[in-house]
Motif scaffolding. Structure first.
Motif, mmCIF file in Angstrom:
data_model
loop_
_atom_site.group_PDB
_atom_site.id
_atom_site.type_symbol
_atom_site.label_atom_id
_atom_site.label_comp_id
_atom_site.label_asym_id
_atom_site.label_seq_id
_atom_site.Cartn_x
_atom_site.Cartn_y
_atom_site.Cartn_z
ATOM 1 N N ALA A 226 68.410 73.816 -19.116
ATOM 2 C CA ALA A 226 67.393 72.998 -19.783
ATOM 3 C C ALA A 226 66.107 73.790 -19.988
ATOM 4 N N LYS A 227 65.751 74.614 -19.013
ATOM 5 C CA LYS A 227 64.533 75.415 -19.139
ATOM 6 C C LYS A 227 64.708 76.517 -20.182
ATOM 7 N N VAL A 228 65.893 77.117 -20.239
ATOM 8 C CA VAL A 228 66.142 78.150 -21.248
ATOM 9 C C VAL A 228 66.122 77.544 -22.645
ATOM 10 N N VAL A 229 66.710 76.359 -22.796
ATOM 11 C CA VAL A 229 66.668 75.674 -24.095
ATOM 12 C C VAL A 229 65.228 75.451 -24.530
ATOM 13 N N ALA A 230 64.385 74.994 -23.608
ATOM 14 C CA ALA A 230 62.978 74.757 -23.944
ATOM 15 C C ALA A 230 62.292 76.054 -24.359
ATOM 16 N N GLU A 231 62.526 77.119 -23.616
ATOM 17 C CA GLU A 231 61.896 78.408 -23.917
ATOM 18 C C GLU A 231 62.331 78.932 -25.283
ATOM 19 N N ARG A 232 63.610 78.849 -25.565
ATOM 20 C CA ARG A 232 64.135 79.479 -26.782
ATOM 21 C C ARG A 232 63.939 78.634 -28.035
ATOM 22 N N THR A 233 63.796 77.335 -27.878
ATOM 23 C CA THR A 233 63.549 76.487 -29.060
ATOM 24 C C THR A 233 62.069 76.190 -29.244
ATOM 25 N N GLY A 234 61.272 76.469 -28.210
ATOM 26 C CA GLY A 234 59.838 76.183 -28.285
ATOM 27 C C GLY A 234 59.494 74.728 -28.086
ATOM 28 N N CYS A 235 60.430 73.952 -27.533
ATOM 29 C CA CYS A 235 60.173 72.526 -27.319
ATOM 30 C C CYS A 235 59.629 72.300 -25.916
ATOM 31 N N PRO A 236 59.030 71.142 -25.653
ATOM 32 C CA PRO A 236 58.563 70.839 -24.302
ATOM 33 C C PRO A 236 59.725 70.693 -23.320
ATOM 34 N N TYR A 237 59.438 71.007 -22.063
ATOM 35 C CA TYR A 237 60.375 70.760 -20.965
ATOM 36 C C TYR A 237 59.832 69.592 -20.149
ATOM 37 N N ALA A 238 60.700 68.669 -19.764
ATOM 38 C CA ALA A 238 60.280 67.512 -18.969
ATOM 39 C C ALA A 238 61.147 67.397 -17.729
ATOM 40 N N GLU A 239 60.503 67.052 -16.623
ATOM 41 C CA GLU A 239 61.243 66.774 -15.399
ATOM 42 C C GLU A 239 61.460 65.271 -15.286
ATOM 43 N N PHE A 240 62.724 64.891 -15.179
ATOM 44 C CA PHE A 240 63.102 63.490 -15.008
ATOM 45 C C PHE A 240 63.367 63.228 -13.526
ATOM 46 N N PRO A 241 63.317 61.990 -13.106
ATOM 47 C CA PRO A 241 63.624 61.693 -11.706
ATOM 48 C C PRO A 241 65.115 61.836 -11.418
ATOM 49 N N GLY A 242 65.424 62.234 -10.187
ATOM 50 C CA GLY A 242 66.802 62.176 -9.728
ATOM 51 C C GLY A 242 67.677 63.344 -10.098
ATOM 52 N N ASN A 243 68.975 63.087 -10.015
ATOM 53 C CA ASN A 243 69.975 64.125 -10.218
ATOM 54 C C ASN A 243 70.659 63.993 -11.581
ATOM 55 N N HIS A 244 71.830 64.595 -11.677
ATOM 56 C CA HIS A 244 72.521 64.695 -12.968
ATOM 57 C C HIS A 244 72.891 63.336 -13.554
ATOM 58 N N ILE A 245 73.141 62.354 -12.704
ATOM 59 C CA ILE A 245 73.545 61.032 -13.199
ATOM 60 C C ILE A 245 72.568 59.946 -12.751
ATOM 61 N N ALA A 246 71.294 60.305 -12.636
ATOM 62 C CA ALA A 246 70.291 59.331 -12.188
ATOM 63 C C ALA A 246 70.141 58.169 -13.156
ATOM 64 N N PHE A 247 70.484 58.372 -14.420
ATOM 65 C CA PHE A 247 70.405 57.267 -15.384
ATOM 66 C C PHE A 247 71.410 56.171 -15.046
ATOM 67 N N ILE A 248 72.434 56.503 -14.241
ATOM 68 C CA ILE A 248 73.405 55.514 -13.774
ATOM 69 C C ILE A 248 72.990 54.964 -12.412
#
Length: 263
Positions: A226-248
């Motif tokens: 996710a951090k590499v994607v942000a760096e290479r596309t120039g988009c913002p990086y955001a930290e979300f709460p929790g782990n990989h399936i925290a939306f569940i």
């Protein structure tokens, strides 16, 4: 109220659920591929958005050719088909895991269909310095599936997860053995892990997007991507709460940060 509809595209009937009102927000599922994973998150967002989630082709209620491997370009076209079936040309898009990879493919090949993309922990290990190591690991998990079946393979796969207690890993390994598991491991798993996103094209397309990872996922390969994607596309990086399936597992704080990122 949840309404269920479907759209026929490229030899598959794609079933989708929608609820709420406001601008369209498409939720794209990762491994397991169905709308049910987004039920709690969708309910929390339906006050601000028309939330649409769908069963990816060959998963759950959707049909398709189960003898064919996952095609990331086709997955992106399926997402466009769902957006258009809802009567829209563009939508906000949230994707987790493989759903984030599909979102990146959408941003590369169909930027006109995106208002804003939130790509949460895409497993695009090819962009990492140690990507070869992780691809070897995933090849081994697939070999385990061929030799020992889906339960053993999921146990190996989930051992790469970060931010989970060991007992939780065992539990989700068992819970993720669903009617979609064999299709996921036989036809989707390796194409997902070998996917190489066209980050230069995404940057050139100027797609509004946020690359995101969970606070509990620190060090995981899918959080580092996710951090590499942000760096290479120039988009913002955001930290979300929790782990990989925290939306569940913990959807309320996840939904709050997702609302902020969409704004």
């Amino acid at each position: 109220m949840i309404t269920t509809s479907s759209v026929h595209t490229e030899g598959a009937q794609i079933v989708y659920d929608h609820q709420g009102s406001g601008p369209p927000l498409l939720l794209i599922s990762g491994g397991g591929g169905d709308a049910a994973r987004h039920q709690r998150l969708a309910a929390l967002l339906a006050g601000q958005y028309t939330v649409v989630s769908y069963d990816r082709r060959c998963n759950s209620r959707s049909t398709g050719d189960t003898s064919q491997d996952l095609d990331m370009a086709q997955q992106a076209r399926d997402a466009v088909a769902v957006i258009r079936a809802m009567g829209h040309q563009r939508a906000y898009v949230f994707g987790n895991s493989c759903g984030a990879s599909i979102g990146l493919e959408l941003a590369a090949c169909h930027p006109e269909a995106i208002i804003k993309l939130i790509a949460h922990e895409p497993p695009v290990m090819s962009i990492l310095p140690d990507g070869r190591h992780w691809q070897t690991f995933m090849d081994g998990a697939h070999d385990t599936f061929l030799a020992e079946g889906d339960v053993a393979a999921m146990k190996v796969f989930h051992s790469s997860f970060v931010g989970f207690e060991e007992s939780t890993i065992a539990r989700i390994s068992a819970e993720n053995i669903t009617p979609n598991s064999e299709f996921f491991l036989s036809r989707e798993f390796l194409p997902i892990t070998y996917h190489v996103p066209d980050l230069d094209r995404i940057r050139a397309n100027g797609v509004a997007m946020v690359s995101a990872a969970g606070s509990a996922s620190t060090g995981a390969f899918y959080a580092r991507t996710a951090k590499v994607v942000a760096e290479r596309t120039g988009c913002p990086y955001a930290e979300f709460p929790g782990n990989h399936i925290a939306f569940i597992s913990d959807p309320e704080p996840f939904a709050q940060v997702l609302r902020e990122s969409l704004r």
